[in-house]
Design a protein around this motif. Structure first.
Motif, mmCIF file in Angstrom:
data_model
loop_
_atom_site.group_PDB
_atom_site.id
_atom_site.type_symbol
_atom_site.label_atom_id
_atom_site.label_comp_id
_atom_site.label_asym_id
_atom_site.label_seq_id
_atom_site.Cartn_x
_atom_site.Cartn_y
_atom_site.Cartn_z
ATOM 1 N N ALA A 12 0.746 -1.378 0.072
ATOM 2 C CA ALA A 12 0.442 0.125 -0.005
ATOM 3 C C ALA A 12 1.145 1.510 -0.003
ATOM 4 O O ALA A 12 0.356 2.355 0.632
ATOM 5 C CB ALA A 12 -1.314 0.321 1.312
ATOM 6 N N ASP A 13 2.047 1.314 -0.792
ATOM 7 C CA ASP A 13 2.733 2.327 -0.907
ATOM 8 C C ASP A 13 2.092 3.584 -2.169
ATOM 9 O O ASP A 13 2.763 4.592 -1.851
ATOM 10 C CB ASP A 13 4.195 1.898 -0.442
ATOM 11 C CG ASP A 13 4.316 0.808 -1.892
ATOM 12 O OD1 ASP A 13 3.678 0.815 -2.379
ATOM 13 O OD2 ASP A 13 5.769 0.922 -1.733
ATOM 14 N N GLY A 14 1.878 3.079 -3.461
ATOM 15 C CA GLY A 14 1.502 3.574 -4.069
ATOM 16 C C GLY A 14 1.190 3.186 -4.722
ATOM 17 O O GLY A 14 0.281 1.979 -5.395
ATOM 18 N N GLY A 41 6.049 5.199 -11.247
ATOM 19 C CA GLY A 41 5.889 4.728 -9.966
ATOM 20 C C GLY A 41 4.918 6.295 -9.457
ATOM 21 O O GLY A 41 5.750 6.918 -9.443
ATOM 22 N N PHE A 42 4.471 5.954 -8.697
ATOM 23 C CA PHE A 42 4.080 7.008 -8.090
ATOM 24 C C PHE A 42 2.997 6.916 -6.295
ATOM 25 O O PHE A 42 2.227 5.599 -5.993
ATOM 26 C CB PHE A 42 2.543 7.596 -8.755
ATOM 27 C CG PHE A 42 2.358 8.101 -10.034
ATOM 28 C CD1 PHE A 42 3.352 8.874 -10.673
ATOM 29 C CD2 PHE A 42 2.350 6.693 -11.281
ATOM 30 C CE1 PHE A 42 3.502 9.543 -12.063
ATOM 31 C CE2 PHE A 42 2.403 7.581 -12.676
ATOM 32 C CZ PHE A 42 3.287 8.822 -12.698
ATOM 33 N N ARG A 43 3.686 7.370 -5.827
ATOM 34 C CA ARG A 43 3.874 7.372 -4.775
ATOM 35 C C ARG A 43 1.860 7.627 -4.007
ATOM 36 O O ARG A 43 1.501 8.701 -4.006
ATOM 37 C CB ARG A 43 4.556 7.885 -3.192
ATOM 38 C CG ARG A 43 6.091 7.180 -3.714
ATOM 39 C CD ARG A 43 7.113 7.318 -2.305
ATOM 40 N NE ARG A 43 6.825 6.319 -1.372
ATOM 41 C CZ ARG A 43 6.948 5.323 -1.714
ATOM 42 N NH1 ARG A 43 7.674 4.797 -2.433
ATOM 43 N NH2 ARG A 43 6.542 4.150 -0.004
ATOM 44 N N LEU A 48 -3.775 9.291 2.318
ATOM 45 C CA LEU A 48 -4.325 8.138 1.457
ATOM 46 C C LEU A 48 -3.689 6.918 1.149
ATOM 47 O O LEU A 48 -4.657 6.003 2.057
ATOM 48 C CB LEU A 48 -4.258 8.563 -0.535
ATOM 49 C CG LEU A 48 -4.361 7.487 -0.648
ATOM 50 C CD1 LEU A 48 -6.296 7.860 -0.592
ATOM 51 C CD2 LEU A 48 -4.431 7.719 -2.301
ATOM 52 N N ARG A 49 -2.790 6.798 2.240
ATOM 53 C CA ARG A 49 -1.960 5.027 2.652
ATOM 54 C C ARG A 49 -2.432 5.142 3.708
ATOM 55 O O ARG A 49 -3.414 3.852 4.101
ATOM 56 C CB ARG A 49 0.115 5.736 2.314
ATOM 57 C CG ARG A 49 0.716 4.255 2.978
ATOM 58 C CD ARG A 49 1.807 4.375 2.992
ATOM 59 N NE ARG A 49 2.302 3.581 2.678
ATOM 60 C CZ ARG A 49 3.194 1.975 3.899
ATOM 61 N NH1 ARG A 49 4.106 3.614 4.524
ATOM 62 N NH2 ARG A 49 3.419 1.714 3.939
ATOM 63 N N ARG A 68 -16.214 5.604 -0.391
ATOM 64 C CA ARG A 68 -15.048 7.140 -0.192
ATOM 65 C C ARG A 68 -13.884 6.843 -0.785
ATOM 66 O O ARG A 68 -14.007 7.571 -1.906
ATOM 67 C CB ARG A 68 -15.094 7.811 0.886
ATOM 68 C CG ARG A 68 -16.492 8.782 1.040
ATOM 69 C CD ARG A 68 -16.620 9.592 2.579
ATOM 70 N NE ARG A 68 -18.153 10.225 2.972
ATOM 71 C CZ ARG A 68 -18.514 10.437 4.343
ATOM 72 N NH1 ARG A 68 -17.680 9.595 4.992
ATOM 73 N NH2 ARG A 68 -19.443 10.708 4.206
ATOM 74 N N LEU A 69 -13.037 6.091 0.531
ATOM 75 C CA LEU A 69 -12.117 5.287 -0.280
ATOM 76 C C LEU A 69 -11.837 4.804 -2.042
ATOM 77 O O LEU A 69 -10.290 4.985 -2.744
ATOM 78 C CB LEU A 69 -11.815 4.093 0.520
ATOM 79 C CG LEU A 69 -9.833 4.196 0.706
ATOM 80 C CD1 LEU A 69 -8.790 4.842 0.267
ATOM 81 C CD2 LEU A 69 -9.644 3.300 1.811
#
Length: 392
Positions: A12-14, A41-43, A48-49, A68-69
């Protein structure tokens, strides 16, 4: 056809985006041809994380927050594809989005009087399709689960298409939040593959890093390198039933999330482990569980299916490939067995891009009405077409 594969894993880092040109085989009944155009790659933003991790480990979660998430992640995935396409100057025709797994139960458990397998990935495909105005294939795991499989691992279809060799045994090792491996005997048919999740890779390490150092991961394995491995903590864990269970099998944060990490840290502290020692021990747990799985399941399988093959190539991908301490531990266990360790970089795929490429391939297969699971990997009784199509 240009396809964007979008992956966000159990760490769950990006978001990883792989932009691929995929074409049918030039040969009758051959495998598709894949060319990686570019990867980015986008963190995740930290809030959000945190929201994703909170949902994964929550005993109770607000339905409103889940909705919502789901919507917010759809926006994030659409933005990631848009930025990647702009970066490489291309127009995407199809998106394959795995989504963010918040719960996965590959083995059937009783619920309301019935045995149920289930899985749930967030990231609203309608949002992605509307923002990008292209069709989206998403939610890949449920079709395999509904057919009687575990819904994981799914990446073996890419392993077979891109990395099968006529002469050399290959093991494709992904070091993400969870460690999974695909054994491809030399000259294998797709039915000869052995693939499964061996246990935690980065997940426990990352959780301990966040707790002790406020960092999302152990860069280059530097902290593990200076710590001391506490073997008396590792050995009891390796006796847990999951590690000896026969493939097919899959696992995730449900097995190796917050509850597991708390227990692991508690055992380390009882024997006087310092913070760096706990990181080193978590890294060794990942390495030793992988090595145990190789000796227990993979080595016999390769010897049985391709006994005359010229050696074994062990090809590593995922964020853990950049953890030098973890890689050193794997080399020390595998090289004495005559195994040559490589990374997917050497074979044309950046280590962080492989799973994105896999979901681009799966989307292309679904779009063309072709199956995308590997029954010998997931345990499904038959090949099935994966995913749901949302038209842009």
């Amino acid at each position: 056809m240009i396809v964007a594969g979008v992956m966000s894993g159990t760490s769950a880092d990006g978001v990883d985006v792989a932009l691929c040109r995929i074409m049918p085989s030039a040969k009758k009944n051959g495998t598709p041809r894949i060319k990686l155009i570019g990867a980015a790659g986008f963190r995740y933003p930290k809030p959000l994380r945190n929201a994703v991790l909170a949902v994964m480990d929550a005993k109770d979660a607000s339905v409103a927050d889940l909705s919502r998430l789901n919507w917010r992640l759809g926006e994030v995935y659409a933005g990631a594809v848009e930025r990647a396409a702009q970066q490489f100057g291309i127009k995407v025709a199809l998106v394959g989005c795995h989504g963010q797994t918040i719960y996965h139960q590959g083995a059937a458990l009783k619920y309301l009087g019935r045995p149920i397998r289930c899985t749930w990935q967030l990231g609203e495909a309608s949002v992605i399709a509307e923002k990008l105005r292209v069709p989206v294939v998403s939610d890949f795991r449920p079709a395999d689960l509904a057919a009687g499989g575990q819904g994981a691992p799914l990446v073996p279809i890419l392993d077979y298409v891109m990395f099968r060799s006529e002469k050399v045994n290959r093991v494709l090792q992904n070091l993400g939040g969870i460690a999974n491996m695909t054994a491809i005997p030399a000259g294998a048919s797709i039915d000869d593959l052995l693939a499964f999740d061996s246990g935690p890779s980065n997940m426990v390490i990352d959780a301990c890093m966040e707790r002790f150092y406020g960092k999302p991961f152990d860069r280059n394995g530097a902290i593990a390198k200076r710590g001391k491995v506490i073997q008396q903590v590792i050995h009891p864990f390796l006796k847990q039933p999951y590690f000896s269970a026969l493939p097919p099998k899959s696992c995730g944060r449900e097995e190796y999330g917050e509850k597991f990490v708390n227990h692991f840290i508690s055992l380390c502290r009882k024997v006087g482990a310092k913070d760096a020692d706990i990181i080193a021990t978590a890294t060794a747990l990942s390495a030793e569980s992988i090595l145990d799985a190789y000796r227990r399941f993979v080595w016999p399988h390769l010897g049985q299916k391709a006994p005359m093959a010229r050696g074994v190539e062990y090809v590593v991908a995922g964020g853990g490939a950049k953890n030098e301490t973890l890689m050193t531990m794997l080399r020390s266990g595998l090289e004495p067995l005559g195994v040559r360790i490589r990374t997917t970089e050497e074979l044309g795929i950046p280590t962080q891009a492989k799973e994105g490429v896999a979901f681009a391939l799966m989307a292309w297969l679904t779009w063309n009405g072709l199956s995308g699971n590997v029954p010998s990997a997931t345990g499904a009784p038959r090949p099935v077409i994966l995913g749901k199509v949302t038209r842009g």
